[in-house]
Design a protein around this motif. Structure first.
Motif, PDB file in Angstrom:
ATOM      1  N   UNK A   8       0.851  -1.204   0.000  1.00  0.00           N
ATOM      2  CA  UNK A   8       0.000   0.000   0.000  1.00  0.00           C
ATOM      3  C   UNK A   8       0.875   1.238   0.000  1.00  0.00           C
ATOM      4  N   UNK A   9       1.947   1.196   0.815  1.00  0.00           N
ATOM      5  CA  UNK A   9       2.826   2.375   0.889  1.00  0.00           C
ATOM      6  C   UNK A   9       3.464   2.664  -0.464  1.00  0.00           C
ATOM      7  N   UNK A  10       3.936   1.596  -1.117  1.00  0.00           N
ATOM      8  CA  UNK A  10       4.593   1.786  -2.414  1.00  0.00           C
ATOM      9  C   UNK A  10       3.578   2.303  -3.441  1.00  0.00           C
ATOM     10  N   UNK A  11       2.403   1.682  -3.416  1.00  0.00           N
ATOM     11  CA  UNK A  11       1.347   2.079  -4.340  1.00  0.00           C
ATOM     12  C   UNK A  11       0.968   3.556  -4.139  1.00  0.00           C
ATOM     13  N   UNK A  12       0.803   3.934  -2.874  1.00  0.00           N
ATOM     14  CA  UNK A  12       0.446   5.333  -2.578  1.00  0.00           C
ATOM     15  C   UNK A  12       1.506   6.282  -3.113  1.00  0.00           C
ATOM     16  N   UNK A  13       2.775   5.882  -2.948  1.00  0.00           N
ATOM     17  CA  UNK A  13       3.886   6.739  -3.385  1.00  0.00           C
ATOM     18  C   UNK A  13       3.821   6.925  -4.899  1.00  0.00           C
ATOM     19  N   UNK A  14       3.601   5.800  -5.602  1.00  0.00           N
ATOM     20  CA  UNK A  14       3.544   5.872  -7.065  1.00  0.00           C
ATOM     21  C   UNK A  14       2.325   6.665  -7.541  1.00  0.00           C
ATOM     22  N   UNK A  15       1.192   6.437  -6.891  1.00  0.00           N
ATOM     23  CA  UNK A  15      -0.022   7.155  -7.301  1.00  0.00           C
ATOM     24  C   UNK A  15       0.140   8.658  -7.067  1.00  0.00           C
ATOM     25  N   UNK A  16       0.769   8.990  -5.939  1.00  0.00           N
ATOM     26  CA  UNK A  16       1.004  10.407  -5.613  1.00  0.00           C
ATOM     27  C   UNK A  16       1.837  11.049  -6.730  1.00  0.00           C
ATOM     28  N   UNK A  17       2.877  10.312  -7.125  1.00  0.00           N
ATOM     29  CA  UNK A  17       3.755  10.791  -8.188  1.00  0.00           C
ATOM     30  C   UNK A  17       2.973  11.003  -9.490  1.00  0.00           C
ATOM     31  N   UNK A  18       2.122  10.004  -9.823  1.00  0.00           N
ATOM     32  CA  UNK A  18       1.343  10.097 -11.069  1.00  0.00           C
ATOM     33  C   UNK A  18       0.377  11.278 -11.029  1.00  0.00           C
ATOM     34  N   UNK A  19      -0.265  11.467  -9.861  1.00  0.00           N
ATOM     35  CA  UNK A  19      -1.221  12.573  -9.745  1.00  0.00           C
ATOM     36  C   UNK A  19      -0.486  13.902  -9.915  1.00  0.00           C
ATOM     37  N   UNK A  20       0.715  14.002  -9.312  1.00  0.00           N
ATOM     38  CA  UNK A  20       1.506  15.228  -9.473  1.00  0.00           C
ATOM     39  C   UNK A  20       1.850  15.463 -10.940  1.00  0.00           C
ATOM     40  N   UNK A  21       1.966  14.377 -11.702  1.00  0.00           N
ATOM     41  CA  UNK A  21       2.303  14.520 -13.123  1.00  0.00           C
ATOM     42  C   UNK A  21       1.047  14.667 -13.988  1.00  0.00           C
ATOM     43  N   UNK A  22      -0.092  14.808 -13.377  1.00  0.00           N
ATOM     44  CA  UNK A  22      -1.306  15.130 -14.130  1.00  0.00           C
ATOM     45  C   UNK A  22      -2.159  13.939 -14.534  1.00  0.00           C
ATOM     46  N   UNK A  23      -1.880  12.757 -13.980  1.00  0.00           N
ATOM     47  CA  UNK A  23      -2.692  11.585 -14.328  1.00  0.00           C
ATOM     48  C   UNK A  23      -3.993  11.561 -13.529  1.00  0.00           C
ATOM     49  N   UNK A  24      -5.029  10.995 -14.146  1.00  0.00           N
ATOM     50  CA  UNK A  24      -6.276  10.729 -13.431  1.00  0.00           C
ATOM     51  C   UNK A  24      -6.244   9.268 -12.998  1.00  0.00           C
ATOM     52  N   UNK A  25      -6.524   9.002 -11.715  1.00  0.00           N
ATOM     53  CA  UNK A  25      -6.511   7.620 -11.225  1.00  0.00           C
ATOM     54  C   UNK A  25      -7.880   6.993 -11.483  1.00  0.00           C
ATOM     55  N   UNK A  26      -7.906   5.841 -12.152  1.00  0.00           N
ATOM     56  CA  UNK A  26      -9.186   5.153 -12.376  1.00  0.00           C
ATOM     57  C   UNK A  26      -9.094   3.717 -11.858  1.00  0.00           C
ATOM     58  N   UNK A  27     -10.232   3.058 -11.713  1.00  0.00           N
ATOM     59  CA  UNK A  27     -10.259   1.654 -11.316  1.00  0.00           C
ATOM     60  C   UNK A  27     -11.146   0.902 -12.283  1.00  0.00           C
ATOM     61  N   UNK A  28     -10.710  -0.270 -12.691  1.00  0.00           N
ATOM     62  CA  UNK A  28     -11.542  -1.081 -13.587  1.00  0.00           C
ATOM     63  C   UNK A  28     -11.655  -2.489 -12.988  1.00  0.00           C
ATOM     64  N   UNK A  29     -12.600  -3.319 -13.486  1.00  0.00           N
ATOM     65  CA  UNK A  29     -12.910  -4.582 -12.801  1.00  0.00           C
ATOM     66  C   UNK A  29     -11.743  -5.577 -12.713  1.00  0.00           C
ATOM     67  N   UNK A  30     -11.725  -6.338 -11.594  1.00  0.00           N
ATOM     68  CA  UNK A  30     -10.724  -7.405 -11.460  1.00  0.00           C
ATOM     69  C   UNK A  30     -11.221  -8.662 -12.160  1.00  0.00           C
ATOM     70  N   UNK A  31     -12.526  -8.816 -12.256  1.00  0.00           N
ATOM     71  CA  UNK A  31     -13.094  -9.923 -13.024  1.00  0.00           C
ATOM     72  C   UNK A  31     -13.444  -9.332 -14.386  1.00  0.00           C
TER      73      UNK A  31
END
Ligand code: PHE
Length: 339
Positions: free
Chosen positions: A111-134
């Motif tokens: 979770x910590x690593x994921x949060x760090x990467x997502x934070x970085x992506x958001x700072x670079x202007x990405x929109x975070x989305x979620x799509x189905x696991x199935x």
């Protein structure tokens, strides 16, 4: 009547006085003041009292009611206070006793690593989305240019639920779902669990990836490399080195594999990087125009790049975790050792 009232008052006050618990107090209240209580009966019968006496009797009766109510309220306070004091005595805490210490929770290393990467992506202007696991076979393979009987399907050793529904084998279906629903230009990133039929010390049937996709006009490899370099610097520091190898994915053309300075040995060479000083950062490439067209985007006007890092391996390396399964067992003895 006056006598009766006097007696009720005397009786009532005495009863209240003798009481020792809250339940009995309520019983007394009902007996005298309740709907069918002694005093209530008298107050109700006032109409039968001769007119000349009514005023006096009425005033006495009222007086009796007030006195009884007052006595009951006072007793109620007295009993409640006594109960509170008794409870406080029972629950007394010895504040001089040494503390056992508090156990602090912490976020899981993934979770910590994921949060760090997502934070970085958001700072670079990405929109975070979620799509189905199935996922459907269509989004997981077909729409990503992996037709039926393509060897890539074999390569991924999928976990099927029915003939056409499976646990997603990568986060790349998010590319298709984004291209179908969003209007270019856009930048999306989709973190999540993915599933493959793999199981040994460095492979788990569940692992974590994220998918990044950038679609705009005139996007090329140079834009991709600039962004990847920036990400690597922000994650690993200014002196990070990178190298690029050709690769193959049906949905990117050209496809590349990017390596970055091994974070275990900081580039000196170790068993993990087999002495090369580099370890795999991620795979990606320029979005295959076939994919753009299939998802309804004009490939003459728009282009883009996509990449999909797996995050478990990075977490294993930075925390020196020998077996990927430790990440999913939720064993506190293990988790407590993570920084
Ligand atoms: N989905 C690919 C995999 O799981 C990685 C990838 C993502 C490649 C995006 C190209 C573009 O291996």
């Amino acid at each position: 009547m006056k006598e009766k009232l006097k007696e009720i008052l005397k009786n009532g006050l005495q009863k209240v006085e003798e009481l020792v618990d809250l339940k009995a107090l309520d019983e007394v209240r009902v007996k005298f003041l309740g709907k069918t209580g002694e005093l209530t009966q008298i107050l109700r019968g006032m109409k039968d009292v001769p007119a000349e006496e009514r005023k006096e009797v009425g005033s006495i009766a009222n007086n009796v009611r007030v006195k009884l109510e007052e006595a009951i309220t006072n007793k109620l306070c007295e009993l409640e206070n006594a109960k509170l004091l008794a409870d406080m005595e029972k629950e007394k805490v010895d504040i001089t006793e040494p503390s056992k210490g508090t156990k602090k929770g912490a976020l899981h290393p993934l979770t910590r690593f994921n949060n760090k990467f997502m934070q970085l992506c958001v700072e670079m202007g990405f929109t975070v989305i979620q799509t189905p696991e199935i996922e459907t076979d269509y989004y997981n393979f077909e729409a990503l240019n992996v037709p039926k009987n393509h060897p890539a399907r074999d390569m991924q050793d999928s976990l099927y639920i029915t003939d056409t529904i499976l646990m997603r084998t990568h986060t790349s279906p998010a590319q298709v779902r984004a291209m179908e629903t969003m209007k270019p230009p856009f930048k999306i990133v989709c973190p999540g669990r993915v599933y493959r039929n793999d199981n040994d010390s460095s492979h788990s049937p569940i692992f974590n990836q994220f998918e990044a996709l950038v679609i705009d006009e005139n996007i090329g490899l140079k834009d991709f490399m600039t962004m990847v370099k920036e990400m690597a610097v922000r994650l690993y520091g200014e002196d990070v080195k990178m190298r690029v190898r050709p690769s193959y994915f049906p949905f990117t053309e050209p496809s590349i594999e990017i390596d970055a300075t091994c974070q275990m040995c900081k580039g000196k060479g170790c068993s993990l990087c087999k002495g090369t000083g580099f370890s795999e950062f991620f795979g990606g490439g320029i979005v295959n125009p076939v994919i753009l067209e299939m998802s309804g985007i004009d490939s003459n006007k728009y282009s883009g790049f996509a990449f999909g890092p797996g995050i478990d391996r990075s977490v294993m390396v930075t925390n020196k975790i020998p077996n990927i399964k430790y990440l999913f067992r939720n064993d506190l003895r293990f988790l407590k050792q993570m920084k």
